[in-house]
Scaffold this active site. Sequence first.
Site, short mmCIF file in Angstrom:
data_model
loop_
_atom_site.label_atom_id
_atom_site.label_comp_id
_atom_site.label_asym_id
_atom_site.label_seq_id
_atom_site.Cartn_x
_atom_site.Cartn_y
_atom_site.Cartn_z
N CYS A 72 0.84 -1.21 0.00
CA CYS A 72 0.00 0.00 0.00
C CYS A 72 0.87 1.26 0.00
O CYS A 72 1.54 1.56 0.99
CB CYS A 72 -0.92 -0.07 1.22
SG CYS A 72 -1.64 1.49 1.75
N CYS A 75 0.16 3.88 2.65
CA CYS A 75 0.59 3.39 3.96
C CYS A 75 2.08 3.66 4.17
O CYS A 75 2.51 4.15 5.22
CB CYS A 75 0.37 1.87 4.09
SG CYS A 75 -1.35 1.36 3.97
#
Length: 148
Positions: A72, A75
Amino acid sequence: MAETMDGVKLVCATCGQANRVPRARLAEGPKCGSCGDPLLDGKVAELDAATHDKVSRGDGLPVLVDYWAPWCGPCRAMAPEFAKAAKMLAPQARLMKLNTEDHPAISQRAGIRGIPALILYRNGRELARLAGARPAAEIAAFVRQSLG
Ligand code: ZN
C-alpha cells in the site's frame, strides 16, 4: 482515567507480557520486565495477532493502531508521519502498527475496509477510527481530540 496503587498496565508489544508501571514513571522509559524491550519510548511498535489482541483489549494507556500493508503506497508514505506522531503523543498514548497482509483475520474482525486505517483503543475497546493517510499533526490532533 482510573488509577490504581499498582500502576498503569502496559502490554509489551514484543512478548505480550502485561507490565505494571507507576504513573509517575511513565515518562522515564519503562522496560518490559520479561523481555527488556522498551514499553513507552515514543517509537512505533509492531504487533502480531496475539499482541494486537492483548493490547487492544486491555492496555492501560490509549493505543493507536495503524493497519497497513507493504503493498500500500499511501501506507508507506504515512509511516514516517505516524512515527513522528508517536513521538508527539508519548507518554500519553502508544502508537503501534499491524501488517494486514500478514494478519488478514485481524483486520477483517476490526472491520477494516481500506488502508491505511487508524483505530484508537482505550480501556479495552475502540474509541475512534480514522481512514486514510494523514500528516503527523493531524494524527496527533485526532488522538488528542478523541481522548478529550
Ligand atoms: Zn516484553
